[in-house]
Design a protein around this motif. Structure first.
Motif, PDB file in Angstrom:
ATOM      1  N   ASP A  94       0.496  -1.976  -1.258  1.00 13.24           N
ATOM      2  CA  ASP A  94       0.013  -3.316  -1.567  1.00 13.24           C
ATOM      3  C   ASP A  94       0.328  -3.598  -3.030  1.00 13.24           C
ATOM      4  O   ASP A  94       0.989  -2.791  -3.701  1.00 13.24           O
ATOM      5  N   MET A  95      -0.138  -4.726  -3.538  1.00 12.15           N
ATOM      6  CA  MET A  95       0.194  -5.097  -4.912  1.00 12.15           C
ATOM      7  C   MET A  95      -0.347  -4.090  -5.910  1.00 12.15           C
ATOM      8  O   MET A  95       0.232  -3.868  -6.965  1.00 12.15           O
ATOM      9  N   ARG A  96      -1.466  -3.456  -5.581  1.00  8.16           N
ATOM     10  CA  ARG A  96      -2.089  -2.531  -6.528  1.00  8.16           C
ATOM     11  C   ARG A  96      -1.303  -1.234  -6.699  1.00  8.16           C
ATOM     12  O   ARG A  96      -1.372  -0.610  -7.752  1.00  8.16           O
ATOM     13  N   ASN A  97      -0.571  -0.793  -5.666  1.00 11.73           N
ATOM     14  CA  ASN A  97       0.134   0.487  -5.783  1.00 11.73           C
ATOM     15  C   ASN A  97       1.641   0.386  -5.561  1.00 11.73           C
ATOM     16  O   ASN A  97       2.327   1.413  -5.514  1.00 11.73           O
ATOM     17  N   ALA A  98       2.178  -0.833  -5.411  1.00 11.72           N
ATOM     18  CA  ALA A  98       3.629  -0.975  -5.275  1.00 11.72           C
ATOM     19  C   ALA A  98       4.302  -0.451  -6.540  1.00 11.72           C
ATOM     20  O   ALA A  98       3.958  -0.862  -7.648  1.00 11.72           O
ATOM     21  N   PRO A  99       5.261   0.462  -6.418  1.00  9.93           N
ATOM     22  CA  PRO A  99       5.831   1.115  -7.601  1.00  9.93           C
ATOM     23  C   PRO A  99       6.958   0.323  -8.250  1.00  9.93           C
ATOM     24  O   PRO A  99       7.795  -0.286  -7.570  1.00  9.93           O
TER      25      PRO A  99
ATOM     26  N   ILE B 249       7.229  -0.020   3.507  1.00  8.07           N
ATOM     27  CA  ILE B 249       8.333  -0.315   2.601  1.00  8.07           C
ATOM     28  C   ILE B 249       7.834  -1.208   1.475  1.00  8.07           C
ATOM     29  O   ILE B 249       6.994  -2.090   1.686  1.00  8.07           O
ATOM     30  N   ALA B 250       8.336  -0.944   0.270  1.00 11.12           N
ATOM     31  CA  ALA B 250       8.025  -1.763  -0.896  1.00 11.12           C
ATOM     32  C   ALA B 250       9.325  -2.039  -1.633  1.00 11.12           C
ATOM     33  O   ALA B 250      10.049  -1.101  -1.987  1.00 11.12           O
ATOM     34  N   VAL B 251       9.619  -3.309  -1.841  1.00  5.24           N
ATOM     35  CA  VAL B 251      10.792  -3.737  -2.601  1.00  5.24           C
ATOM     36  C   VAL B 251      10.283  -4.461  -3.844  1.00  5.24           C
ATOM     37  O   VAL B 251       9.544  -5.455  -3.721  1.00  5.24           O
TER      38      VAL B 251
ATOM     39  N   ASP C  95      11.398   1.443  -1.903  1.00  2.58           N
ATOM     40  CA  ASP C  95      10.700   2.636  -1.420  1.00  2.58           C
ATOM     41  C   ASP C  95      10.453   2.465   0.072  1.00  2.58           C
ATOM     42  O   ASP C  95       9.848   1.467   0.498  1.00  2.58           O
ATOM     43  N   TYR C  96      10.914   3.421   0.865  1.00  2.15           N
ATOM     44  CA  TYR C  96      10.708   3.365   2.313  1.00  2.15           C
ATOM     45  C   TYR C  96      10.157   4.697   2.783  1.00  2.15           C
ATOM     46  O   TYR C  96      10.657   5.763   2.404  1.00  2.15           O
TER      47      TYR C  96
ATOM     48  N   LYS D 127       7.570   5.489 -13.981  1.00  2.00           N
ATOM     49  CA  LYS D 127       7.077   4.612 -12.911  1.00  2.00           C
ATOM     50  C   LYS D 127       5.763   3.984 -13.354  1.00  2.00           C
ATOM     51  O   LYS D 127       5.001   4.584 -14.105  1.00  2.00           O
ATOM     52  N   TRP D 128       5.477   2.764 -12.848  1.00  2.00           N
ATOM     53  CA  TRP D 128       4.202   2.140 -13.176  1.00  2.00           C
ATOM     54  C   TRP D 128       3.795   1.181 -12.056  1.00  2.00           C
ATOM     55  O   TRP D 128       4.580   0.825 -11.187  1.00  2.00           O
ATOM     56  N   ASN D 129       2.517   0.769 -12.104  1.00  2.00           N
ATOM     57  CA  ASN D 129       1.980  -0.270 -11.237  1.00  2.00           C
ATOM     58  C   ASN D 129       1.511  -1.421 -12.116  1.00  2.00           C
ATOM     59  O   ASN D 129       1.164  -1.221 -13.278  1.00  2.00           O
ATOM     60  N   VAL D 130       1.487  -2.609 -11.548  1.00  2.00           N
ATOM     61  CA  VAL D 130       1.105  -3.792 -12.314  1.00  2.00           C
ATOM     62  C   VAL D 130      -0.297  -4.231 -11.918  1.00  2.00           C
ATOM     63  O   VAL D 130      -0.709  -4.088 -10.762  1.00  2.00           O
TER      64      VAL D 130
END
Length: 718
Positions: free
Chosen positions: A163-168, A231-233, A211-212, A92-95
């Motif tokens: 948010d964008m910093r931690n969305a997987p 939720i993050a898609v 992720d929900y 897994k990573w964040n961008v």
């Protein structure tokens, strides 16, 4: 029987083969020949070259291959990931929002810390929460507290929000599906925690994930129901030259606000049959907050190699290259606070001449009702559109002494919406738009596996937030002693930042202000030493902040809160130690934090905070079922802990009530059976057994009383 069957079948097969047309047999032979050629086998019959067929003129014809050529899938060739990361079955990573980089995150499916079901307790010594699952919190460690300039009303929920910093983003050699469900308490007061994540690769370089999470409580205390849904898609393509990361994030939070207990005596000195009987200050006011957030982001980059790329170059990580990229993000937040006029009774509001308590009625939580005297409906909205163009140069190779040189420019468009007094007649929002421009850059490199370093800078030359600036540097030294890594790290940062918009401009039913605040200036130095194989970590922080902005009292009573600014310097010092001891199956995990503030009225911190976890781990059935049985305990010394204001959604400094000096203890049993994790826990097992009965973490907000929890987490692999 089988021998007899073979006796009859063999002549039948030979007879059928003899009667088949020669063309069919030739097709079968051609297919066999083709398969043998694909396997690299010798296709000459009896050692003689195969003759080519002839056309009508006797010329040799080339054989026609009517089969489709099998498409070869490209492997994961991205320069983002090292060989050790690619070798993992799933990762897994964040961008990064600013730079052409990613940050690898652990994908934990072990027993390590799964029993810690409250997300605000997972880092360091944890947070000081308002109470139950889904509700707000503030980190006990000052240097871990979020510094949100944008929509600071959501900062109490920092441990939940995507948010964008931690969305997987995920990548795996096989689909990954994980489900978690935890519940506790009676149905009427139940806490529930449901999580599901699914990640799947379309190709080795292309993946998507969902992720929900739904977490909350029906409320052990009166009027404290909370729903926190996130939720993050995400979709990612990390190819050899082109990479793109895209995502959609939604955060929805609903909280009933009870305002905390009428008096600390309700917890310290009185035993109620049910926690729902504890009197709260905003119960009759029916106060409630609803937060809504939608965010979309897209960041992409394209590589231009400066050297010839051959088939032997697995990725561009070892070649000179230039990367050109673009990042865009659209983020919209809103908060709606509602209540009605209501009063509460304090059973110990005063004392008579004999020293007996006398109840006092008619207490109001809020002193001011600027818009409507009977009800509030305050809606605040903030939109942000952020655009960035960046260039990353890779002079030699990505892991060289000078690995990457980055630079970028961007602009943010902020739109703030709120009602003013006259707008209630027209029903329209009043909007304010501001634009800020910025430029940033960084340089980073490595010396083999022993040194990592980087430096960065960001400036706002003009526009909204003009004059803001941040500088940072990082150095990590790694050595080895008998094969065990020793890591020494240092960090430096200096930041000059503007106040948040809502700290200077607010119009609501209970609070109105128009402030002119100076920029904060904060310098931090951090040093840490880690030995991962021995679970040892030592860290120290030193910080100095000038013109600190904070919420604090502007008059008597808890509700007289406003934005204040300290015009001097405040110095902070923190020392952190973590050491996990292991004696056979016995684990003794210890985390301790010491903190000193030169001005506790501006930045209050407890002197000592600790998280201790002692448990025994063993195999019940080797490689099948593993168990943990133990205790978790949390503690901090007494200090003037912050209070919480529902209308402002903010923690504020107060000097009326000291909180702390109470050990909060859980007992648990955890098990891992193949891909399934199970835990049973009794939270706050020491209630009424030992301790002073003062189980507050935030002023006037008690922690949960004792309750039983059980949960299951199951990982599925297709």
């Amino acid at each position: 029987m089988s021998k007899r069957l073979g006796t009859y079948l063999l002549p039948a097969v030979l007879l059928l083969a003899a009667l088949l047309p020669g063309r069919v047999c030739a097709q079968l032979d051609a297919r066999s020949l083709m398969r043998a050629q694909q396997r690299g086998e010798n296709t000459n019959l009896y050692g003689v070259p195969n003759p080519a067929p002839e056309d009508e003129e006797g010329q040799a014809q080339q054989p026609v291959d009517s089969t489709k050529e099998k498409r070869i899938k490209k492997p994961l060739e991205s320069y983002f990931f090292s060989d050790s990361i690619r070798a993992l079955p799933n990762f897994k990573w964040n961008v990064s929002q600013d730079y052409n980089r990613v940050r690898i995150e652990p994908l934990d499916t072990t027993l390590t810390a799964w029993r810690i079901d409250y997300p605000f307790y997972r880092n360091g010594v944890g947070d000081a929460p308002i109470g139950a699952l889904g509700q707000g919190s503030v980190p006990l460690n000052y240097f871990e507290r979020p510094q949100w300039q944008d929509f600071s009303f959501a900062s109490p929920f920092h441990s939940y929000i995507y948010d964008m910093r931690n969305a997987p983003f995920y990548n795996g050699k096989r689909p990954f599906l994980q489900m978690t469900y935890i519940e506790s308490g009676q149905k009427r007061y139940r806490e529930t925690n449901f999580e599901i994540r699914h990640a799947q690769n379309i190709s080795p370089s292309t993946s998507f994930s969902i992720d929900y999470k739904s977490r909350g409580t029906r409320g052990l205390y009166e009027w404290s129901r909370t729903k926190n849904q996130n939720i993050a898609v995400t979709v990612a393509h990390t190819g050899k030259r082109y990479s793109v990361h895209a995502g959609y994030v939604n955060n929805h939070i609903e909280t009933q606000e009870n305002g905390g207990v009428v008096g600390e005596w309700a917890i310290r000195d009185t035993v109620f049959e049910m926690p729902s009987g504890v009197p709260m200050r905003l119960t009759n006011a029916k106060a409630e907050n609803i937060y809504r957030n939608h965010a979309f982001f897209l960041t992409q980059s394209y590589a231009i190699p400066l050297q010839r790329v051959t088939e032997n170059d697995f990725s561009l990580a070892d070649l000179s290259a230039v990367f050109i990229g673009h990042s865009i993000e659209y983020d919209i937040w809103s908060k709606t606070y509602t209540d009605i006029f209501g009063t509460y009774t304090d059973e110990r509001g005063s004392k008579d001449e004999n020293g007996n308590f006398v109840a006092t009625e008619g207490h109001e939580y809020y002193d001011n009702w600027f818009i409507h005297p009977d009800a509030s409906r305050d809606t605040l909205c903030e939109r942000r559109l952020s655009n960035r163009l960046f260039v990353q140069a890779q002079p030699w190779d990505r892991n060289g002494v000078i690995g990457t040189i980055d630079g970028g420019v961007g602009f943010d468009i902020h739109t703030y919406s709120q009602f003013a007094l006259g707008d209630y007649i027209t029903g329209k929002y009043r909007r304010t738009r501001k634009t800020s421009y910025f430029a940033y850059g960084s340089i980073a490199g490595k010396i083999k596996k022993y040194v990592d370093w980087d430096a960065n800078m960001k400036v706002y030359p003009s526009g909204y937030r003009g004059g803001d600036m941040s500088l940072g540097a990082h150095l990590a030294l790694k050595g080895y002693l008998r094969g065990h890594a020793l890591i020494l790290e240092g960090r430096f940062s200096n930041e000059k930042r503007s106040p948040g918009y809502w700290q200077e401009n607010l119009f609501s039913n209970h609070y109105v202000w128009s402030n002119s605040l100076a920029k904060e200036n904060e310098t931090r130095i951090e040093a840490s030493f880690r030995v991962p194989d021995y679970a040892l970590e030592l860290a120290a922080w030193q910080g100095v902040v000038k013109n600190k902005i904070y919420y604090g009292p502007v008059g008597p009573g808890d509700s007289n809160v406003g934005v204040l600014q300290h015009d001097g310097n405040v110095s902070l010092t923190s020392l952190y130690a973590r050491k996990d001891f292991r004696i056979g199956g016995l684990h003794l995990d210890n985390r301790v934090l010491l903190q000193w503030s030169t001005n506790q009225e501006v930045i209050p911190v407890p002197l000592v905070s600790a998280f201790l976890s002692y448990y025994y781990e063993f195999w019940v059935v080797r490689d099948v079922l593993r168990l943990q049985i133990g205790l978790d305990g949390r503690y901090n010394t007494k200090y003037y802990a912050p209070g919480y204001n529902p209308a402002l959604s903010a923690f504020y400094n107060q000097r009326e009530t000291e909180v702390g000096n109470y050990p909060y203890t859980d007992v648990f049993v955890m098990g891992k059976w193949k891909r399934m994790r199970i835990f049973l826990k009794y939270q706050h097992v020491n209630r009424g057994l030992f301790g002073n009965g003062d189980y507050f973490s935030v002023a006037r907000y008690p922690l949960n009383p004792g309750m039983f929890k059980m949960g299951i987490s199951w990982g599925f692999y297709d």
